[in-house]
Scaffold this motif. Structure first.
Motif, PDB file in Angstrom:
ATOM      1  N   SER A   2       0.941  -1.230  -0.503  1.00 52.69           N
ATOM      2  CA  SER A   2       0.053   0.200  -0.126  1.00 52.69           C
ATOM      3  C   SER A   2       1.326   1.197   0.028  1.00 52.69           C
ATOM      4  N   ASP A   3       0.727   2.214  -0.615  1.00 55.16           N
ATOM      5  CA  ASP A   3       1.077   3.269  -0.398  1.00 55.16           C
ATOM      6  C   ASP A   3       0.277   4.647  -0.129  1.00 55.16           C
ATOM      7  N   ARG A   4      -0.708   4.235   0.584  1.00 53.56           N
ATOM      8  CA  ARG A   4      -1.570   4.846   1.394  1.00 53.56           C
ATOM      9  C   ARG A   4      -0.882   4.816   2.874  1.00 53.56           C
ATOM     10  N   TRP A   5       0.022   5.459   3.030  1.00 53.82           N
ATOM     11  CA  TRP A   5       0.352   5.260   4.076  1.00 53.82           C
ATOM     12  C   TRP A   5       0.521   6.788   4.748  1.00 53.82           C
ATOM     13  N   ASP A   6      -0.159   6.992   5.911  1.00 45.99           N
ATOM     14  CA  ASP A   6      -0.008   8.160   6.670  1.00 45.99           C
ATOM     15  C   ASP A   6       1.126   8.303   7.834  1.00 45.99           C
ATOM     16  N   PRO A   7       2.237   9.115   7.818  1.00 45.92           N
ATOM     17  CA  PRO A   7       3.180   8.795   9.469  1.00 45.92           C
ATOM     18  C   PRO A   7       2.612   9.449   9.758  1.00 45.92           C
ATOM     19  N   LEU A   8       1.100  10.400  10.162  1.00 42.44           N
ATOM     20  CA  LEU A   8       0.966  10.806  10.876  1.00 42.44           C
ATOM     21  C   LEU A   8      -0.225  10.115  11.417  1.00 42.44           C
ATOM     22  N   ALA A   9      -0.346   9.115  11.264  1.00 45.24           N
ATOM     23  CA  ALA A   9      -1.482   8.045  11.517  1.00 45.24           C
ATOM     24  C   ALA A   9      -1.187   6.741  11.738  1.00 45.24           C
ATOM     25  N   LEU A  10      -1.115   6.972  12.681  1.00 45.49           N
ATOM     26  CA  LEU A  10       0.036   5.289  12.140  1.00 45.49           C
ATOM     27  C   LEU A  10      -1.014   3.783  12.909  1.00 45.49           C
ATOM     28  N   PRO A  11      -0.553   2.433  12.254  1.00 42.59           N
ATOM     29  CA  PRO A  11      -1.279   1.537  13.507  1.00 42.59           C
ATOM     30  C   PRO A  11      -1.361   1.691  14.411  1.00 42.59           C
ATOM     31  N   SER A  12      -2.285   1.174  15.350  1.00 39.23           N
ATOM     32  CA  SER A  12      -1.993   0.863  16.568  1.00 39.23           C
ATOM     33  C   SER A  12      -0.345   0.220  17.619  1.00 39.23           C
ATOM     34  N   GLN A  13       0.217   0.296  17.960  1.00 37.26           N
ATOM     35  CA  GLN A  13       1.580  -0.333  18.530  1.00 37.26           C
ATOM     36  C   GLN A  13       2.508  -1.157  20.038  1.00 37.26           C
ATOM     37  N   ASP A  14       0.588  -1.012  19.815  1.00 38.74           N
ATOM     38  CA  ASP A  14      -0.048  -1.930  21.612  1.00 38.74           C
ATOM     39  C   ASP A  14       0.607  -3.125  21.584  1.00 38.74           C
ATOM     40  N   GLY A  15       1.620  -3.255  22.648  1.00 33.75           N
ATOM     41  CA  GLY A  15       2.123  -4.613  22.675  1.00 33.75           C
ATOM     42  C   GLY A  15       3.116  -5.125  22.261  1.00 33.75           C
ATOM     43  N   ARG A  16       3.803  -4.651  21.133  1.00 31.09           N
ATOM     44  CA  ARG A  16       5.172  -4.376  20.660  1.00 31.09           C
ATOM     45  C   ARG A  16       6.040  -3.895  21.216  1.00 31.09           C
ATOM     46  N   THR A  17       7.322  -4.407  21.766  1.00 29.50           N
ATOM     47  CA  THR A  17       8.074  -4.030  22.674  1.00 29.50           C
ATOM     48  C   THR A  17       9.464  -3.258  21.119  1.00 29.50           C
ATOM     49  N   ILE A  18       9.985  -2.034  21.166  1.00 26.55           N
ATOM     50  CA  ILE A  18      10.988  -1.798  19.542  1.00 26.55           C
ATOM     51  C   ILE A  18      12.342  -1.021  20.369  1.00 26.55           C
ATOM     52  N   VAL A  19      13.544  -1.553  19.478  1.00 27.49           N
ATOM     53  CA  VAL A  19      14.058  -1.228  20.414  1.00 27.49           C
ATOM     54  C   VAL A  19      14.854  -0.110  19.414  1.00 27.49           C
ATOM     55  N   VAL A  20      15.404   1.305  20.291  1.00 23.12           N
ATOM     56  CA  VAL A  20      15.498   2.086  18.947  1.00 23.12           C
ATOM     57  C   VAL A  20      17.690   2.618  19.210  1.00 23.12           C
ATOM     58  N   THR A  21      18.726   2.038  18.671  1.00 22.09           N
ATOM     59  CA  THR A  21      19.719   2.166  19.448  1.00 22.09           C
ATOM     60  C   THR A  21      19.573   3.943  18.557  1.00 22.09           C
ATOM     61  N   GLY A  22      20.100   4.677  19.609  1.00 23.16           N
ATOM     62  CA  GLY A  22      20.514   5.925  18.700  1.00 23.16           C
ATOM     63  C   GLY A  22      19.043   6.524  19.287  1.00 23.16           C
ATOM     64  N   GLY A  23      18.728   6.022  19.997  1.00 20.77           N
ATOM     65  CA  GLY A  23      16.971   6.812  20.558  1.00 20.77           C
ATOM     66  C   GLY A  23      17.251   8.032  21.661  1.00 20.77           C
ATOM     67  N   ASN A  24      18.366   8.447  21.301  1.00 23.37           N
ATOM     68  CA  ASN A  24      17.935  10.036  22.308  1.00 23.37           C
ATOM     69  C   ASN A  24      17.915  11.276  21.869  1.00 23.37           C
ATOM     70  N   ALA A  25      18.410  10.930  20.517  1.00 25.52           N
ATOM     71  CA  ALA A  25      18.370  12.010  19.383  1.00 25.52           C
ATOM     72  C   ALA A  25      18.091  11.856  18.432  1.00 25.52           C
ATOM     73  N   GLY A  26      17.928  13.196  17.064  1.00 25.57           N
ATOM     74  CA  GLY A  26      17.692  12.650  16.477  1.00 25.57           C
ATOM     75  C   GLY A  26      16.588  11.941  15.804  1.00 25.57           C
ATOM     76  N   ILE A  27      16.764  11.612  14.482  1.00 26.09           N
ATOM     77  CA  ILE A  27      16.017  10.664  14.105  1.00 26.09           C
ATOM     78  C   ILE A  27      15.465   9.593  14.833  1.00 26.09           C
ATOM     79  N   GLY A  28      16.545   8.865  15.487  1.00 27.08           N
ATOM     80  CA  GLY A  28      16.308   8.041  16.687  1.00 27.08           C
ATOM     81  C   GLY A  28      15.117   8.656  17.499  1.00 27.08           C
ATOM     82  N   TYR A  29      15.689   9.646  18.103  1.00 26.29           N
ATOM     83  CA  TYR A  29      14.733  10.043  19.009  1.00 26.29           C
ATOM     84  C   TYR A  29      12.858  10.454  18.088  1.00 26.29           C
ATOM     85  N   PHE A  30      12.814  10.628  17.109  1.00 31.01           N
ATOM     86  CA  PHE A  30      11.635  11.038  16.198  1.00 31.01           C
ATOM     87  C   PHE A  30      11.210  10.016  16.552  1.00 31.01           C
TER      88      PHE A  30
END
Ligand SMILES: NC(=O)c1ccc[n+]([C@@H]2O[C@H](COP(=O)([O-])OP(=O)(O)OC[C@H]3O[C@@H](n4cnc5c(N)ncnc54)[C@H](OP(=O)(O)O)[C@@H]3O)[C@@H](O)[C@H]2O)c1
Length: 307
Positions: A2-30
């Motif tokens: 699908s290309d009808r992806w809306d980055p401002l309306a994400l599907p629920s991520q409830d129940g998922r655990t996600i690791v982001v390296t460098g999550g403290n700054a920049g793109i990782g933070y957002f």
């Protein structure tokens, strides 16, 4: 897909655990903030505990009920990677691993990591290879591994004979080489997953040209001297985007239910825009290079990675 992806309306991520390296700054933070807003429990893997705490406080100002954790990780020291993996394995199952952290400014002269690897390839690729391998048993059956690619791979050629810039070092070349390795790993992992019929997925994303000065302000995380912010806004508003929008391709790779393993997301206008699937540079995506890179990474990190 699908290309009808809306980055401002994400599907629920409830129940998922996600690791982001460098999550403290920049793109990782957002990336972390956007996924936390969608309900994920997000683990910030960061080399500075203080900067990680500041980032968690910033996320909580945006998302008061965010579920957050932090783990210490320095990708330029394999002993730190192993310690971080030990800690992260206790949070299993992990539903996504976002290998975002990156050394983005290369030193003028060649430097090496604690383990003697060239600094850029060591931190941006070999550290993430080892982390992914060590976390493999803790990933959920449908987990996604997302690498941070770069358009620099279009500007500086892959040199398979000198991946660690031993023969020739130039700062930008070393950065681009590290990103060729990130690309090579993502596509080789995808091929191996397909070959085994795994439910896991390997994806790649690049943020375009993403700067802090064009991003939403997050005190403590996006602080810039006023002059630098103004300069970035003037110089880059036509060609680049904020690091908040730079996170969109990464978040799509993590959260789009239709995303297939092996997809490379990036902004529609190359350096900015809506996150869409793209074609990678052929050299680093090739199966021959991928297989060689995998063996080399196992040898240099001392970590065996069986998919
Ligand atoms: N911005 C762009 O236009 C652009 C374009 C193409 C690709 N990318 C890629 O996107 C990713 C994020 O870039 P960015 O612009 O957000 O950069 P950034 O603002 O400089 O953030 C980099 C992040 O990586 C962390 N990091 C650096 N070295 C580390 C290490 N040795 N161990 C653990 N963490 C480390 C930093 O931690 P500290 O806060 O402790 O320094 C920070 O959290 C990178 O992989 C980069 O190559 C960015």
């Amino acid at each position: 897909m699908s290309d009808r992806w809306d980055p401002l309306a994400l599907p629920s991520q409830d129940g998922r655990t996600i690791v982001v390296t460098g999550g403290n700054a920049g793109i990782g933070y957002f990336t972390a903030e956007q996924l936390a807003r969608a309900g994920a429990r997000v683990v910030l893997a960061a080399r500075s505990p203080e900067r990680a705490r500041t980032a968690m406080a910033a996320i909580r100002r945006q998302v008061p009920d965010a579920a957050l954790d932090t783990v210490a990780l320095d990708l330029t020291a394999l002993a730190s990677v192993a310690r971080a993996a030990d800690e992260l394995r206790t949070l299993r199952p992990l539903h996504a691993l976002v290998n975002n952290a990156g050394l983005v400014v290369s030193p003028r002269r060649r430097e090496t990591t604690a383990d003697g690897l060239e600094l850029l390839t060591g931190g941006n690729f070999f550290g993430h290879f080892a982390l992914t391998a060590l976390l493999w048993p803790a990933l959920a059956e449908d987990a996604r591994v997302v690498g941070l690619g770069s358009m620099s791979t279009r500007m500086s050629r892959l040199d398979p004979g000198d991946l660690q810039s031993v023969r020739r070092y130039a700062p930008f070349r070393a950065y681009a080489m590290s990103k060729h390795l990130v690309h090579g790993f993502a596509f080789e992992l995808d091929r191996r997953l397909r070959a085994t019929g795994s439910g896991r997925a390997s994806l790649l994303a690049h943020p375009g040209f993403a700067v802090t000065g064009l991003a939403a302000r997050r005190p403590g995380v996006t602080d810039l001297p006023a002059g630098k912010r103004a300069t970035e806004r003037v110089l880059f508003s036509l060609v680049g985007q904020g690091k908040d929008s730079g996170a969109w391709p990464v978040v799509r790779a993590v959260a789009d239910p239709d995303a297939e393993s092996g997809t490379f997301y990036g902004p529609s206008r190359v350096l900015a825009g809506h996150p869409v699937p793209l074609a990678p540079v052929v050299s680093s995506a090739s199966p021959v290079f991928g297989a060689q890179l995998w063996s080399l990474a196992e040898r240099l990190t001392g970590v065996r990675f069986e998919v």
